[in-house]
Design a protein around this motif. Structure first.
Motif, mmCIF file in Angstrom:
data_model
loop_
_atom_site.group_PDB
_atom_site.id
_atom_site.type_symbol
_atom_site.label_atom_id
_atom_site.label_comp_id
_atom_site.label_asym_id
_atom_site.label_seq_id
_atom_site.Cartn_x
_atom_site.Cartn_y
_atom_site.Cartn_z
ATOM 1 N N GLU A 24 0.929 -1.190 0.011
ATOM 2 C CA GLU A 24 0.087 -0.054 0.241
ATOM 3 C C GLU A 24 0.953 1.403 0.108
ATOM 4 O O GLU A 24 0.483 2.390 -0.542
ATOM 5 N N SER A 25 2.001 1.207 0.861
ATOM 6 C CA SER A 25 2.945 2.248 0.878
ATOM 7 C C SER A 25 3.393 2.561 -0.630
ATOM 8 O O SER A 25 3.632 3.591 -1.068
ATOM 9 N N LEU A 26 3.854 1.577 -1.131
ATOM 10 C CA LEU A 26 4.542 1.469 -2.443
ATOM 11 C C LEU A 26 3.222 2.356 -3.585
ATOM 12 O O LEU A 26 3.708 3.126 -4.254
ATOM 13 N N GLU A 27 2.282 1.895 -3.369
ATOM 14 C CA GLU A 27 1.391 2.412 -4.163
ATOM 15 C C GLU A 27 0.970 3.863 -4.141
ATOM 16 O O GLU A 27 0.792 4.510 -5.154
ATOM 17 N N GLN A 28 0.880 4.219 -2.723
ATOM 18 C CA GLN A 28 0.751 5.551 -2.274
ATOM 19 C C GLN A 28 2.016 6.292 -2.752
ATOM 20 O O GLN A 28 1.816 7.661 -3.386
ATOM 21 N N LEU A 29 2.956 5.920 -2.819
ATOM 22 C CA LEU A 29 4.233 6.737 -2.969
ATOM 23 C C LEU A 29 4.367 6.939 -4.528
ATOM 24 O O LEU A 29 4.918 7.933 -4.797
ATOM 25 N N LEU A 30 4.084 5.618 -5.298
ATOM 26 C CA LEU A 30 4.190 5.988 -6.692
ATOM 27 C C LEU A 30 3.224 7.079 -7.294
ATOM 28 O O LEU A 30 3.484 7.884 -7.957
ATOM 29 N N ALA A 31 1.979 7.195 -6.598
ATOM 30 C CA ALA A 31 0.795 7.869 -7.029
ATOM 31 C C ALA A 31 1.589 9.365 -6.563
ATOM 32 O O ALA A 31 1.455 10.380 -7.278
ATOM 33 N N ASP A 32 2.151 9.605 -5.579
ATOM 34 C CA ASP A 32 2.794 11.074 -4.904
ATOM 35 C C ASP A 32 3.577 11.362 -5.891
ATOM 36 O O ASP A 32 3.959 12.588 -6.527
ATOM 37 N N ILE A 33 4.636 10.414 -6.333
ATOM 38 C CA ILE A 33 5.688 10.832 -7.075
ATOM 39 C C ILE A 33 5.309 11.275 -8.448
ATOM 40 O O ILE A 33 5.628 12.264 -9.004
ATOM 41 N N ARG A 34 4.223 10.573 -9.217
ATOM 42 C CA ARG A 34 3.699 10.905 -10.375
ATOM 43 C C ARG A 34 2.871 12.343 -10.066
ATOM 44 O O ARG A 34 3.131 13.134 -11.276
ATOM 45 N N SER A 35 2.253 12.356 -8.992
ATOM 46 C CA SER A 35 1.850 13.903 -9.011
ATOM 47 C C SER A 35 2.688 15.138 -8.453
ATOM 48 O O SER A 35 2.370 16.099 -8.432
ATOM 49 N N GLY A 36 3.828 14.593 -8.410
ATOM 50 C CA GLY A 36 5.082 15.667 -8.070
ATOM 51 C C GLY A 36 4.936 16.005 -6.644
ATOM 52 O O GLY A 36 5.581 17.287 -6.333
ATOM 53 N N LYS A 37 4.473 15.293 -6.018
ATOM 54 C CA LYS A 37 4.166 15.591 -4.282
ATOM 55 C C LYS A 37 5.747 15.701 -3.738
ATOM 56 O O LYS A 37 6.380 14.879 -3.807
ATOM 57 N N GLU A 38 5.816 16.831 -2.847
ATOM 58 C CA GLU A 38 7.332 17.313 -2.336
ATOM 59 C C GLU A 38 7.712 15.980 -1.309
ATOM 60 O O GLU A 38 6.863 15.539 -0.534
#
Lengths: 217, 88
Positions: A24-38
């Motif tokens: 779940e953390s990987l999924e969330q982090l990949l989404a955050d990276i794609r959206s450019g989250k700091e």
């Protein structure tokens, strides 16, 4: 983007929730990276470093080897990741453990302490459960949070180090990293049936070591 | 219910899959039926279950910061750039 990566203090607990949390953390982090989250990329690296380091310690046995493994693993990862579908968290997790396992195997092949024996089912099972000494077998009813429990955990750690690598990998991936049988088979590139056989023998080996340890007390 | 030495060994050989809930229903039923009347096999099952529980507790704690090489850091930077391109 600050690319200075600090190696984190990492404490890993166990249980079903960990398997879910890594994915779940990987999924969330990949989404955050794609959206450019700091800070998402740093958190992503911290997670995979922690996962690989923890796995390396369990399989290789020592922190120094595990740290080498972790760095080798991530360096290999950088080279092979462009060919990997990193949009799927589950596939990324399997890929990550595969790379970590290969790095661990390289280190263990160099070790003169590597156990080489195969585990025979006949030797791991009592001649018959009826032959078990019930006074010894009662260790399985130990309450948690006791000195004896801590001793038992130490015995388990020692026993894991005695396991031949194929059995140790199956045990660590299934019972410590909480991967499914299917994921473990994918990481180890073996059939699910072989995973089950190795896991059962590894568990029986640990059970026998625990029984022996309590018999001496 | 059968309690021969060989049958108890057959049951013992299936217990990991039983605990992982990966056995077919017919085999589960066979184990449950056998366990109704075989205390040694129940003890064996519980000792296996306890071993698995202790293995989960035996996860090492990592609380030191291993050194990171310059090569590692340099690769990390180039990794970040390629990763950004791939995920954007």
């Amino acid at each position: 983007m600050n690319t200075t990566i600090r190696m984190m203090s990492h404490t890993v607990s166990s249980g079903q929730t960990d398997r879910q949390s890594v994915e779940e953390s990987l999924e969330q982090l990949l989404a955050d990276i794609r959206s450019g989250k700091e800070g998402a990329f740093e958190r992503f690296l911290t997670l995979i470093q922690g996962t690989v380091l923890s796995f390396g310690i369990k399989v290789c046995g020592g922190t120094a080897d595990a740290s080498d493994t972790m760095q080798d693993t991530l360096l290999t990862a950088f080279r092979s990741l462009p060919e990997t579908d990193i949009r799927d968290a589950s596939a990324l997790k399997v890929w990550l453990y595969k790379v970590a396992k290969n790095a661990c195997l390289m280190i263990r092949r160099k070790s003169k302490f590597e156990p080489k024996a195969k585990l025979s089912l006949e030797e791991l099972l009592p001649e018959s459960p009826h032959k078990m000494d019930h006074a010894i077998a009662d260790w399985s009813n130990l309450p948690v949070n006791t000195v004896l429990k801590n001793e038992a955990v130490k015995t388990v750690r020692k026993a894991i180090r005695k396991l031949p690598t194929p059995y140790r990998l199956a045990l660590v991936l299934r019972d410590m990293e909480q991967l499914s049988t299917k994921e473990t088979a994918q990481v180890l590139n073996i059939s699910e049936e072989t995973v089950k056989i190795r896991l059962h023998r590894a568990r029986l080996f640990l059970r026998k070591e625990l029984e022996g340890s309590f018999a001496r007390k | 219910m059968e309690h021969s030495k060989e049958f108890c060994k057959k049951i013992a050989g299936m217990l990991s899959e039983y605990l992982d809930e990966e056995l077919p229903p017919a085999s589960c039923a066979e184990i449950l039926e056998h366990m109704k009347d075989c205390p040694p096999c129940i003890t064996f099952l519980e000792s296996l279950r306890k071993s698995i529980e202790l293995t989960r507790m035996a996860t090492p704690e990592i609380d030191e910061n291993p050194p990171v090489s310059e090569e590692f850091q340099a690769n990390l930077r180039s990794f970040y750039e390629s990763f950004r391109k791939k995920t954007s």
